[in-house]
Design an enzyme around this catalytic site. Structure first.
Site, mmCIF file in Angstrom:
data_model
loop_
_atom_site.group_PDB
_atom_site.id
_atom_site.type_symbol
_atom_site.label_atom_id
_atom_site.label_comp_id
_atom_site.label_asym_id
_atom_site.label_seq_id
_atom_site.Cartn_x
_atom_site.Cartn_y
_atom_site.Cartn_z
ATOM 1 N N GLY A 41 0.840 -1.208 0.000
ATOM 2 C CA GLY A 41 0.000 0.000 0.000
ATOM 3 C C GLY A 41 0.867 1.247 0.000
ATOM 4 N N GLY A 42 2.094 1.115 0.540
ATOM 5 C CA GLY A 42 3.100 2.170 0.426
ATOM 6 C C GLY A 42 2.679 3.513 1.003
ATOM 7 N N GLY A 177 6.353 25.490 1.735
ATOM 8 C CA GLY A 177 5.894 24.847 0.505
ATOM 9 C C GLY A 177 4.388 24.934 0.382
ATOM 10 N N GLY A 179 2.595 23.703 -2.114
ATOM 11 C CA GLY A 179 2.078 22.710 -3.067
ATOM 12 C C GLY A 179 0.920 21.958 -2.422
ATOM 13 C CB VAL A 180 -0.829 18.808 -3.409
ATOM 14 C CG1 VAL A 180 -2.035 18.041 -2.916
ATOM 15 C CG2 VAL A 180 -0.977 19.155 -4.868
ATOM 16 N N GLY A 264 8.457 18.991 -1.375
ATOM 17 C CA GLY A 264 8.492 17.999 -2.440
ATOM 18 C C GLY A 264 9.061 16.678 -1.947
ATOM 19 C CB ALA A 312 -2.068 7.118 -5.441
ATOM 20 C CG HIS A 442 -31.667 21.833 -11.024
ATOM 21 N ND1 HIS A 442 -30.757 22.848 -10.882
ATOM 22 C CD2 HIS A 442 -32.789 22.222 -10.354
ATOM 23 C CE1 HIS A 442 -31.301 23.827 -10.171
ATOM 24 N NE2 HIS A 442 -32.533 23.473 -9.837
#
Ligand SMILES: Cc1cc2nc3c(=O)[nH]c(=O)nc-3n(C[C@H](O)[C@H](O)[C@H](O)COP(=O)(O)OP(=O)(O)OC[C@H]3O[C@@H](n4cnc5c(N)ncnc54)[C@H](O)[C@@H]3O)c2cc1C
Length: 465
Positions: A41-42, A177, A179-180, A264, A312, A442
């Site tokens: 799964g890392g 940072g 970033g995401v 990063g 991922a 809608h």
């Protein structure tokens, strides 16, 4: 546990890229060894996508309970109990991890636990045993990076790995940072009550995203009390009695309990026998061609280890591509512009395709529409702000219809779920007129996609300039 042996495919690394490759290869009847030194799964499952999104969900609940009176509901917000939040988060991870182990075992894949090293173009050594394969797939992923001279102590100067298991809410945090990862933690910690400042070198948060989306995000973050310093380099950090003092390139000094370094992630490729066995690297990333083939014919590489978007689902896609290529299918290179990207902060930012500035850099003439969420019933019900920006090729003739949709950029609560439709539009080369013909339900937020395309096709419904 298997004790060495020969396989069709030996995969080094059981994260998103490695296990997706294993699962798909097994469907072709391949004998697969999946070598993992920690947990299958890392990063995504244990230190990335899933635990962060669990925290973000808890953060959303905190905000909802604080703001419930706006909707006529009386509740009292009594605080964040971090151990309980972490136990919910861990429960989610454990459940998915158990399911994944079952799926891997169910496909008759041999999982070998241990630190693997490439010892030949067709062999990996683990725990003293050698696993040979007709083919080897490298999928050792990435780890958090820091800046030169900025030491991580795991306590006051931390990365996302430690931030995910922090058993308290920091009173004040500086996030290096924008970033995401930085933006997602800023969002969580602010909702949990922390004072947060993001420091970003680029002139906008989420530097890879459309400028118009970043502007909306910045406006909402400002309103939420999240501070940010843009176009500002980090200079140094010093330890103080109560935490850290961060000095910025513009001379400002920020005191905080914690400095989160989110600048990063770098590839895991050192001392693994890659270069010794002929695998070319550039700045630590494994060089691959568009079909994930390395410089060694018997070796492929996938995921964060190669220099493609660190997501991922990119790892899944590359793992599947390699398995299908080895399974004899006629595979096509991935169009990375067509991979959807989501930042799950409040508000969410989601996109697919290219930005206006990328279109300009590529010399493409475009037409664009910005549809504000304020004109969308469901978004007003949710009390969210944001927009849908759609970019398409300019009409070939004056007064004609725009050509292919090149980019869709969304900001607002829950817009991440809308990007799946946007990716079909982009990847199936749809034109605004094609999408304008589709009736959207809608009241849903998906109507912003329909409305933006109606406007681009010259038949606006609720849209007005
Ligand atoms: C905080 C955070 C949030 C994220 N959120 C998202 C998200 O919302 N959506 C998204 O798409 N992506 C997200 N990502 C990115 C995503 O987690 C990665 O892109 C993805 O995990 C990469 O998969 P991978 O298989 O290449 O590498 P990894 O998941 O890092 O897996 C590599 C595996 O290899 C193993 N390994 C390494 N060396 C060896 C060795 N020598 N022997 C044996 N095993 C070894 C490691 O233990 C690891 O399990 C996030 C990342 C972080 C850090």
């Amino acid at each position: 546990m298997a004790e060495g042996g020969h396989y069709d495919i030996v995969i080094l690394g059981g994260g998103s890229g490695g296990y997706a490759c294993a699962l798909r290869a097994a469907e072709f009847g391949k004998r697969v060894a999946l070598i993992e030194k920690d947990k299958v799964g890392g990063t995504c499952l244990h230190r990335g996508c899933i635990p962060t999104k669990a925290l973000l969900h808890a953060a959303e609940i905190a905000d909802s309970s604080r703001e419930s009176e706006k909707f006529g509901i009386r509740t009292s917000f009594e605080g964040i109990e971090m151990p309980a939040v972490l136990s919910y988060q861990q429960g989610v991870v454990e459940r998915l991890w158990k399911g994944l182990q079952g799926t891997i075992a169910g496909r008759k894949i041999d999982t070998i636990y241990g630190d693997g090293k490439l010892v030949s173009p067709t062999a990996v050594m683990v725990n003293g045993a050698t696993y040979t394969g007709d083919h080897v797939v490298l999928a050792t992923g990435s780890v958090p990076r820091s800046l030169p001279g900025l030491e991580l102590d795991g306590n006051r100067v931390i990365t996302s790995d430690e931030a995910l298991t922090l058993d308290r809410v920091p009173s004040k945090a500086v996030i290096l940072g924008g970033g995401v990862i930085g933006v997602e933690f800023a969002s969580v910690w602010r909702s949990f009550g922390a004072e947060v400042t993001i420091v970003e070198m680029a002139p906008q948060l989420l530097p890879l995203e459309e400028e118009a989306s970043a502007k909306v995000l910045q406006r909402v973050f400002r309103r939420r009390g999240i501070g940010f310093e843009l176009s500002t380099p980090f200079q140094s950090v010093a330890y103080t009695d109560s935490g850290v003092q961060v000095t910025l390139g513009n001379g400002k000094q920020l005191d905080a309990e914690i400095l989160l370094v989110a600048v990063g992630r770098g590839p895991v490729s050192a001392n693994l026998g890659y270069e010794e066995n002929g695998v070319n690297l550039t700045r630590g990333y494994v060089d691959v061609d568009p079909l994930c083939r390395t410089s060694v014919p018997t070796i492929s590489a996938v995921g964060d280890l190669i220099n493609t978007p660190q997501l991922a689902h990119v790892g899944f896609g590359e793992g599947i591509l390699v398995a299908e290529r080895l399974g004899g299918l006629d595979v096509k290179p991935i169009d990375y512009d067509g991979v959807p990207r989501i930042t799950y902060s409040d508000p969410e930012v989601a996109s697919v395709g290219i930005t206006s500035s990328q279109a300009a850099a590529r010399g493409i003439n475009v037409v664009e529409v910005n549809y504000p969420l304020g004109g969308n019933g469901r978004s007003v019900i949710l009390q969210t702000q944001g927009q849908a920006k759609v970019i398409a090729e300019a009409p070939a003739t004056p007064g004609g219809q725009p050509g292919r949709v090149l980019g869709i950029h969304l900001v607002g609560s829950r817009v991440g779920e809308l990007i799946a439709e946007a990716q079909l539009i982009y990847n199936w080369d749809a034109e605004p007129d094609d999408v304008a013909a589709l009736i959207h339900p809608h009241p849903t937020q998906s109507e912003i996609i329909g409305e933006a395309h109606l406007a681009l096709a010259g038949k606006p419904l609720h849209f007005h300039n």
